[in-house]
Design a protein around this motif. Structure first.
Motif, short mmCIF file in Angstrom:
data_model
loop_
_atom_site.label_atom_id
_atom_site.label_comp_id
_atom_site.label_asym_id
_atom_site.label_seq_id
_atom_site.Cartn_x
_atom_site.Cartn_y
_atom_site.Cartn_z
N LYS A 185 3.50 -10.53 -6.66
CA LYS A 185 4.65 -11.09 -7.09
C LYS A 185 6.14 -10.57 -7.40
O LYS A 185 7.08 -11.20 -7.26
N ASN A 186 6.04 -9.46 -7.77
CA ASN A 186 7.15 -8.68 -8.16
C ASN A 186 7.81 -7.65 -6.97
O ASN A 186 8.37 -6.85 -7.42
N GLY A 187 7.06 -7.72 -5.88
CA GLY A 187 7.48 -7.00 -4.79
C GLY A 187 6.67 -5.68 -4.64
O GLY A 187 7.03 -4.68 -3.84
N LEU A 188 5.69 -5.34 -5.52
CA LEU A 188 5.00 -4.10 -5.65
C LEU A 188 4.41 -4.10 -4.11
O LEU A 188 3.66 -4.82 -3.68
N ILE A 189 4.38 -2.91 -3.69
CA ILE A 189 3.48 -2.68 -2.24
C ILE A 189 2.68 -1.40 -2.45
O ILE A 189 2.07 -1.09 -1.57
N GLY A 190 2.76 -0.56 -3.45
CA GLY A 190 1.89 0.75 -3.44
C GLY A 190 2.00 1.39 -4.76
O GLY A 190 2.65 0.95 -5.99
#
Length: 162
Positions: A10-15
């Protein structure tokens, strides 16, 4: 055609620690089905986070600033311009799988975005750079199945540059 492919929360976290912060088999299958038979570009950290081995049935390109970097069974490139030139001359798609710095630099060049949106919050340190969604049109969206192996609500989205 140059396309980005990633999953985010939801927060744009990818890694997190050069790996995905979640386990979602549906997303891994979507990634595989989308990229098999095509060219896959990723940064050195992403490649090493996947075990430093190319994925089967894909031409793998590692993008790194290190001129001495070597890896088996992959092609090495050292600039964004090389990736853009390759995408322009190929008749098959070139998919970019990250990381964040590479997404940021290639964002103006992408023709398509393939995003898995996971409706959860996770912890990690790598985020997808901001996307100006007014430049994109959603052309496909499918809800992912939540089950005993896929614990998080998710959807697969494909955007085309307007």
């Amino acid at each position: 055609m140059l396309a980005a492919i990633w999953a985010q929360d939801k927060n744009g976290l990818i890694g997190k620690d050069n790996k995905l912060p979640w386990y979602l088999p549906n997303d891994l299958r979507f990634f595989k089905n989308t990229t098999v038979g095509n060219t896959l570009v990723m940064g050195r950290k992403t490649f090493e986070g996947m075990g430093s081995r190319p994925l089967p049935d894909r031409k793998t390109i590692i993008l790194t600033k290190d001129p001495a970097y070597k890896a088996e069974n992959v092609q090495i490139m050292h600039s964004i311009d090389e990736v853009v030139a390759l995408a322009k001359q190929q008749t098959t798609p070139v998919f970019v799988a990250g990381g964040a710095e590479i997404f940021r630099e290639l964002l103006p060049h992408f023709d398509y975005l393939y995003r898995t949106f996971i409706d959860e919050n996770f912890s990690g340190e790598v985020y997808m750079p901001p996307v100006d969604w007014s430049q994109w049109k959603l052309i496909d969206k499918k809800e992912g199945v939540v089950d005993e192996k896929n614990h998080y609500k998710h959807q697969f989205e494909i955007y085309k540059r307007i």
